[in-house]
Structures are given as C-alpha cells and as structure tokens.
Design a protein around this motif. Structure first.
Motif, PDB file in Angstrom:
ATOM      1  N   GLY A 158      42.575  52.700  43.401  1.00 16.51           N
ATOM      2  CA  GLY A 158      43.884  52.797  44.052  1.00 16.51           C
ATOM      3  C   GLY A 158      43.769  52.780  45.563  1.00 16.51           C
ATOM      4  O   GLY A 158      44.566  52.123  46.252  1.00 16.51           O
ATOM      5  N   LEU A 159      42.792  53.502  46.102  1.00 22.69           N
ATOM      6  CA  LEU A 159      42.580  53.540  47.548  1.00 22.69           C
ATOM      7  C   LEU A 159      42.263  52.142  48.075  1.00 22.69           C
ATOM      8  O   LEU A 159      42.802  51.702  49.092  1.00 22.69           O
ATOM      9  CB  LEU A 159      41.435  54.508  47.851  1.00 22.69           C
ATOM     10  N   LYS A 160      41.386  51.445  47.375  1.00 22.02           N
ATOM     11  CA  LYS A 160      40.989  50.097  47.783  1.00 22.02           C
ATOM     12  C   LYS A 160      42.179  49.144  47.777  1.00 22.02           C
ATOM     13  O   LYS A 160      42.363  48.348  48.710  1.00 22.02           O
ATOM     14  CB  LYS A 160      39.903  49.602  46.836  1.00 22.02           C
ATOM     15  N   GLU A 161      42.986  49.184  46.710  1.00 27.10           N
ATOM     16  CA  GLU A 161      44.133  48.282  46.592  1.00 27.10           C
ATOM     17  C   GLU A 161      45.119  48.490  47.741  1.00 27.10           C
ATOM     18  O   GLU A 161      45.666  47.527  48.294  1.00 27.10           O
ATOM     19  CB  GLU A 161      44.841  48.504  45.250  1.00 27.10           C
ATOM     20  N   ALA A 162      45.362  49.739  48.109  1.00 24.51           N
ATOM     21  CA  ALA A 162      46.301  50.033  49.199  1.00 24.51           C
ATOM     22  C   ALA A 162      45.793  49.477  50.529  1.00 24.51           C
ATOM     23  O   ALA A 162      46.549  48.846  51.294  1.00 24.51           O
ATOM     24  CB  ALA A 162      46.521  51.545  49.302  1.00 24.51           C
ATOM     25  N   PHE A 163      44.522  49.664  50.825  1.00 23.09           N
ATOM     26  CA  PHE A 163      43.962  49.170  52.080  1.00 23.09           C
ATOM     27  C   PHE A 163      43.891  47.640  52.106  1.00 23.09           C
ATOM     28  O   PHE A 163      44.005  47.022  53.169  1.00 23.09           O
ATOM     29  CB  PHE A 163      42.572  49.761  52.319  1.00 23.09           C
ATOM     30  N   LEU A 164      43.704  47.007  50.925  1.00 17.64           N
ATOM     31  CA  LEU A 164      43.603  45.552  50.899  1.00 17.64           C
ATOM     32  C   LEU A 164      44.923  44.868  51.236  1.00 17.64           C
ATOM     33  O   LEU A 164      44.936  43.724  51.703  1.00 17.64           O
ATOM     34  CB  LEU A 164      43.118  45.074  49.521  1.00 17.64           C
ATOM     35  N   VAL A 165      46.043  45.543  51.006  1.00 18.55           N
ATOM     36  CA  VAL A 165      47.333  44.983  51.417  1.00 18.55           C
ATOM     37  C   VAL A 165      47.318  44.713  52.916  1.00 18.55           C
ATOM     38  O   VAL A 165      47.819  43.692  53.397  1.00 18.55           O
ATOM     39  CB  VAL A 165      48.488  45.935  51.040  1.00 18.55           C
ATOM     40  N   VAL A 178      54.931  48.189  55.028  1.00 20.49           N
ATOM     41  CA  VAL A 178      54.837  48.501  53.602  1.00 20.49           C
ATOM     42  C   VAL A 178      56.052  47.962  52.849  1.00 20.49           C
ATOM     43  O   VAL A 178      55.912  47.362  51.773  1.00 20.49           O
ATOM     44  CB  VAL A 178      54.708  50.026  53.398  1.00 20.49           C
ATOM     45  N   ALA A 179      57.241  48.151  53.416  1.00 23.74           N
ATOM     46  CA  ALA A 179      58.466  47.701  52.750  1.00 23.74           C
ATOM     47  C   ALA A 179      58.482  46.177  52.603  1.00 23.74           C
ATOM     48  O   ALA A 179      58.838  45.647  51.540  1.00 23.74           O
ATOM     49  CB  ALA A 179      59.693  48.170  53.542  1.00 23.74           C
ATOM     50  N   THR A 180      58.089  45.465  53.656  1.00 19.81           N
ATOM     51  CA  THR A 180      58.085  43.999  53.606  1.00 19.81           C
ATOM     52  C   THR A 180      57.042  43.494  52.616  1.00 19.81           C
ATOM     53  O   THR A 180      57.302  42.566  51.832  1.00 19.81           O
ATOM     54  CB  THR A 180      57.802  43.410  55.000  1.00 19.81           C
ATOM     55  N   ALA A 185      54.372  37.911  53.926  1.00 16.50           N
ATOM     56  CA  ALA A 185      54.916  39.017  54.709  1.00 16.50           C
ATOM     57  C   ALA A 185      54.300  39.062  56.098  1.00 16.50           C
ATOM     58  O   ALA A 185      54.987  39.317  57.096  1.00 16.50           O
ATOM     59  CB  ALA A 185      54.675  40.341  53.984  1.00 16.50           C
ATOM     60  N   GLY A 186      53.000  38.791  56.201  1.00 14.88           N
ATOM     61  CA  GLY A 186      52.335  38.797  57.503  1.00 14.88           C
ATOM     62  C   GLY A 186      52.903  37.753  58.443  1.00 14.88           C
ATOM     63  O   GLY A 186      53.207  38.044  59.616  1.00 14.88           O
ATOM     64  N   PHE A 187      53.084  36.537  57.954  1.00 21.09           N
ATOM     65  CA  PHE A 187      53.645  35.476  58.794  1.00 21.09           C
ATOM     66  C   PHE A 187      55.108  35.765  59.135  1.00 21.09           C
ATOM     67  O   PHE A 187      55.577  35.488  60.244  1.00 21.09           O
ATOM     68  CB  PHE A 187      53.518  34.120  58.089  1.00 21.09           C
ATOM     69  N   PHE A 232      55.884  45.080  50.033  1.00 19.59           N
ATOM     70  CA  PHE A 232      56.345  45.391  48.678  1.00 19.59           C
ATOM     71  C   PHE A 232      57.400  44.391  48.225  1.00 19.59           C
ATOM     72  O   PHE A 232      57.341  43.867  47.104  1.00 19.59           O
ATOM     73  CB  PHE A 232      56.910  46.808  48.621  1.00 19.59           C
ATOM     74  N   ALA A 233      58.376  44.117  49.096  1.00 22.13           N
ATOM     75  CA  ALA A 233      59.477  43.220  48.723  1.00 22.13           C
ATOM     76  C   ALA A 233      58.960  41.820  48.390  1.00 22.13           C
ATOM     77  O   ALA A 233      59.315  41.243  47.352  1.00 22.13           O
ATOM     78  CB  ALA A 233      60.500  43.162  49.860  1.00 22.13           C
ATOM     79  N   LEU A 234      58.111  41.267  49.268  1.00 21.92           N
ATOM     80  CA  LEU A 234      57.619  39.912  49.029  1.00 21.92           C
ATOM     81  C   LEU A 234      56.568  39.880  47.925  1.00 21.92           C
ATOM     82  O   LEU A 234      56.444  38.881  47.207  1.00 21.92           O
ATOM     83  CB  LEU A 234      57.061  39.313  50.318  1.00 21.92           C
ATOM     84  N   GLY A 235      55.810  40.973  47.774  1.00 20.64           N
ATOM     85  CA  GLY A 235      54.861  41.055  46.664  1.00 20.64           C
ATOM     86  C   GLY A 235      55.593  41.075  45.323  1.00 20.64           C
ATOM     87  O   GLY A 235      55.195  40.407  44.369  1.00 20.64           O
ATOM     88  N   LEU A 236      56.706  41.825  45.265  1.00 24.99           N
ATOM     89  CA  LEU A 236      57.524  41.873  44.056  1.00 24.99           C
ATOM     90  C   LEU A 236      58.142  40.513  43.765  1.00 24.99           C
ATOM     91  O   LEU A 236      58.176  40.048  42.620  1.00 24.99           O
ATOM     92  CB  LEU A 236      58.623  42.928  44.225  1.00 24.99           C
ATOM     93  N   PHE A 237      58.611  39.830  44.821  1.00 27.02           N
ATOM     94  CA  PHE A 237      59.195  38.496  44.668  1.00 27.02           C
ATOM     95  C   PHE A 237      58.159  37.517  44.123  1.00 27.02           C
ATOM     96  O   PHE A 237      58.455  36.699  43.244  1.00 27.02           O
ATOM     97  CB  PHE A 237      59.729  38.015  46.021  1.00 27.02           C
ATOM     98  N   ALA A 238      56.928  37.608  44.636  1.00 29.81           N
ATOM     99  CA  ALA A 238      55.862  36.709  44.181  1.00 29.81           C
ATOM    100  C   ALA A 238      55.560  36.920  42.696  1.00 29.81           C
ATOM    101  O   ALA A 238      55.375  35.956  41.945  1.00 29.81           O
ATOM    102  CB  ALA A 238      54.604  36.919  45.008  1.00 29.81           C
TER     103      ALA A 238
END
Length: 511
Positions: A229-236, A6-8, A30-32, A10-16
């Motif tokens: 909100g539930l969908k968005e969290a799981f899609l990460v 989650v932290a990774t 973040a996955g790679f 969030f960090a890279l999502g915020l950077f993007a």
C-alpha cells in the motif's frame, strides 16, 4: 496543493479504469493537465516519486532470483534488442546515447503491470524482469558516459554487498509483523538507494540489489505485502511527476509521433528474438508486449544530454513521448493474454519446432483432481484431497514453486493457465474436479471459459476474493465458489463450536 494532486489523480485514474485502462494512464494525464493549469513539479512531489520507485524496485528485488539474470535468453535477447532498436532509432533520435536510451523499457511500468497481474514470478515475468535489470545496468553506464555522474572508487566496495545478507536477514527476523516490518523495509530501500547514489551509481539499482539480499527468505514475501500500500501511494507521485516536470510547451508533434510509431516495433522485435532463442510463441508474445515501451531513464539521459548541448529535441517532447508510450503500452500489456488468443493461429506459424524451455504438460497421469495455482491455498487443497484418497495434480506458472512442491514429492508441473494451448492439449480424462486457486480474476475467468469450451463435466471450483467477482466467475462456468476471507471466519467458528462441544461432554462425564 497536495490535496489537488491527489484529487486530480483519483478522478482521472477512476476515469481510466472505467475505459478499461490501467489507472496509471489517468495519473499520467493528470500530470500534464495540472501543468497546463500552471502547476509545476515541487521538491515534495519529486522526493515522493523517488521513494515510490525505490520501494517498487526493492519489492521487485525481494522476488528476484539472481540466477534469472544469467539466463542466456535474458542476456542474448536483451543485448541484441537493445543494439538493434538503437540502430533503428538513430535516424530519429540523433546522438547514439539517446538512441540507446530509447531502446530501454520502463522498469517501473513493467514491474507494476506484472505485479498487478500477479505475474512477477511467472516464466515470462522473470524473463521480462531479467531483461529490465540488464537494461538498468546499461543505463547506469550510459549516464556515466554522457556526464550524468562519475563513479567513485568507493564503488568497488559494493562487491562486498552480498556479505550483508546474514545481518540484514537477522534483523528481518526480529522486526515483527506490523509497523516495524514496514519501517525496516522502507529503511532498507532508502538506504540501498542512497548508498549507490553516493558512489555515483543508480539509486534504483541500489534499491533493487538491496531487495535481493532478502530474496528467498521466509519473511521476504510478508515484507513485500506489508509495503504494498505504501509503495502504490508513492508511485502515483512518479506518474504525476512525468507530466508536471515539462508539460506540453514546445512539443515537436511530428517527431513525437514518429518516435511513438517506432516504439510499436519494440514488442514485435522482442517477439522474434525470443522465438529465435527457442521460446514458445505465447511466452515470446506476452513478454515482448510488456516490454514494448520507452523508459523513464530516457528522460534522465535527456537531461544529461541537454546539459552538454546534445539533445536534438526539447525535454517536453521527450517527456510526452515517454508518457504516451507508457499509456499505449499499459493496456496492451494488461490484455496481452487475450490479444494472444486472437492472434494465436498466425503467431504459432512462426514458432520453432522441437522442445521448448517453457514446455507445458499434456497428460496428468491418472489424476482425479487438478489444482491450478499452487500457492498456500492450492497447496492446502492438494494436501487435503490427497489425504482424502484422491489423486491430485498441480499446475503453477512459477518455476520456483514447482521445484519446491516437487521436492516434497508432489505431482506438480509448470503450466501457464492463461495459455489457451495448455487447455487445448491437456488430457482431462479421469479428472473429476478442477480447483482454480489463482489470485488474478482474469486468469480464473480465462481458465474457466476454456474448461467450459472443452465440455468439462466435473466440478469447477474457484477462490473469489470479492463478492462482485461471483457473477462473472459463475457465468464463465465456475460451479463452486470459495471466499477465503469470509469463509475462514466461518470455519474458525465451526472449530470453536466443535471444541466447546467436546469440552461440554468431558465436563458432563466428570460430573
């Protein structure tokens, strides 16, 4: 482990987002990155990713009209594009099943981008989704062909699926408005997916078709919002999972680069085919741009081909290719309207002459007020202005909303407000006010700028859902801002005071 994911992300999502890219680009990275640190896909992440996809497609089904799938432009453009691109990919991808899989576009990515832009119900959004559903049906057949699974004879019972609509709707009406509604939606998505899986069909298709059982129901939209909100969290988890599954080991850089460059031909090919079927250049360009990517189904087909020894590349190369195509396509889709505006002089030369199915109005028939966006807010503005003696006229990019308002006798026509051609041709003489009741900030900004460039002198009013949006809207030319969430409370307080005043006068009269 989960906290690190989650932290990774969030960090890279915020950077993007700081780079002007959709956050999902950061999730893919973040996955790679986590895979490079030695972390791998887990059962928990895999299941979370699958739930996210099922919820997305179920929500999509809630907004899907079955008749959109029978549109000749969906069938013609979708079928021709799939065949032509597969033939182009054959020289790179080897076996025809993989080439055909590379012709598919990402249902998850495109649906998410359209939903984020509030464009799922627009004309180009419906075209894109219709083509994606057609491709999903092809993908199911393809997986069966290459050994991804065999279809059970029990699948024939699914022809009775539409008969469940009344029972499903009956339960929806009794599920309330809070956690029971969310739980019911989640249960339907999972049940639909698992039912299709058990008979050898795609669970994603099952979730989508289960959602269509409630398409058009009065509470369908409420359920979609409750699940958001539930969908968005799981899609990460889905986007993280792509990189964590294979990583970058053994990647064939030359092959990946070649196929990535080939993916750049997807959108232009869609554009030309849409024009061939009589659409305007703008609709063709925007819909084609959204569809210019590789699908997650290519990975699933790749796994099946590897199992039978027919995959000409490593799964890591295929995973990276799909991820890069998504990362490349996402910002292009997000800014497709702005890109079209810059390319419009050249693209219009390719447009076929004559009347188009997505034609937009040029005259407002003596209107004194124009309401752009005929949702609940826009509809309320229309009613109040009409009651006040004005002659309102409504525009909306959702053909279904247009039909609904016209059935009530209102003057409402189809119009995509992010289309510069609409504002160039639209005769605004006699219009004293334009109300931008749109959910998407970029759409409001584009419309306001076009009105400013046209030299419109009347009132330009717009809804603003966040205070940080106000400076941008005012700079674009908006002269009156309305904050629905904050001002609704103020209006309620005013009505309470009015009622208290009346009660006080009545009490005083009695005494």
């Amino acid at each position: 482990m989960e906290a690190l994911w989650v932290a990774t992300a969030f960090a890279l999502g915020l950077f993007a987002t700081r780079l002007g890219l959709p956050p999902l680009v950061g999730y893919l990275g973040a996955g790679f990155g986590l895979h490079a640190l030695g972390l791998r896909e887990t059962d928990f992440l895999h299941h979370a990713a699958e739930i996210g996809v099922l919820l997305l497609l179920f929500s999509l089904g809630l907004k899907l009209r079955p008749k959109d799938l029978l549109d000749p432009r969906v069938l013609g453009v979708g079928g021709l594009h799939l065949l032509l691109f597969a033939l182009l990919a054959l020289s790179f991808a080897g076996p025809f099943p993989l080439a055909l899989a590379l012709g598919l576009s990402s249902t998850v990515l495109v649906a998410k981008l359209l939903e984020d832009k509030r464009e799922l119900t627009t004309y180009h959004g419906r075209l894109a989704i219709g083509i994606l559903v057609l491709q999903d049906l092809v993908a199911v057949s393809l997986l069966t062909l290459v050994g991804g699974g065999s279809v059970s004879p029990w699948a024939l019972l699914l022809f009775l699926f539409p008969l469940l609509r009344l029972g499903v709707a009956w339960l929806l009406e009794r599920s309330g408005h809070e956690e029971l509604l969310v739980l019911y939606g989640l249960g339907l998505a999972l049940l639909g997916g698992e039912t299709f899986r058990q008979v050898g069909l795609s669970p994603e298709l099952g979730a989508l078709l289960t959602g269509t059982l409630l398409s058009g129901h009065a509470k369908g939209t409420e359920m979609a919002k409750a699940l958001w909100g539930l969908k968005e969290a799981f899609l990460v988890a889905f986007f993280l999972n792509i990189g964590l599954r294979e990583g970058l080991q053994g990647v064939e850089a030359g092959l990946v680069l070649g196929l990535l460059l080939l993916s750049l031909l997807k959108a232009p090919l869609f554009f030309l085919l849409f024009l061939l079927f009589g659409l305007r250049a703008r609709t063709a360009f925007v819909a084609g741009t959204y569809l210019g990517n590789y699908s997650e189904f290519a990975l699933i087909v790749g796994v099946a081909l590897e199992r039978v020894g027919l995959l000409p590349m490593g799964l890591g190369s295929l995973a990276l290719l799909v991820a890069l195509s998504m990362a490349l396509s996402a910002p292009l889709g997000r800014y497709s309207h702005t890109l079209y505006r810059r390319l419009e002089p050249w693209l219009l030369r390719l447009e076929r002459k004559g009347r188009h199915p997505d034609e937009e109005p040029e005259r407002l028939d003596g209107a004194t007020a124009l309401i752009v966006g005929m949702g609940r807010t826009g509809g309320a503005v229309y009613r109040v202005l009409e009651a006040g003696g004005e002659r309102p006229f409504g525009l909306d990019a959702d053909p279904e909303k247009v039909e609904r308002h016209r059935a009530k006798g209102r003057r409402v026509l189809y119009g995509d407000t992010e289309d510069p051609e609409l504002w160039e041709r639209l005769d605004l003489s006699g219009v004293k006010a334009v109300v931008l009741a749109l959910p998407d900030l970029e759409a409001k900004l584009l419309a306001a700028r076009w009105l400013k460039e046209r030299g419109f002198r009347g009132v330009v009013a717009a809804t603003s859902f966040h205070l940080e949006e106000d400076p941008a809207l005012e700079a674009a030319g908006v002269s009156l801002l309305f904050h629905p969430f904050r001002e609704a409370g103020e209006r309620l307080a005013e009505r309470v005071l009015e009622r208290l005043t009346i009660m006080g006068e009545v009490s005083h009269g009695r005494s």
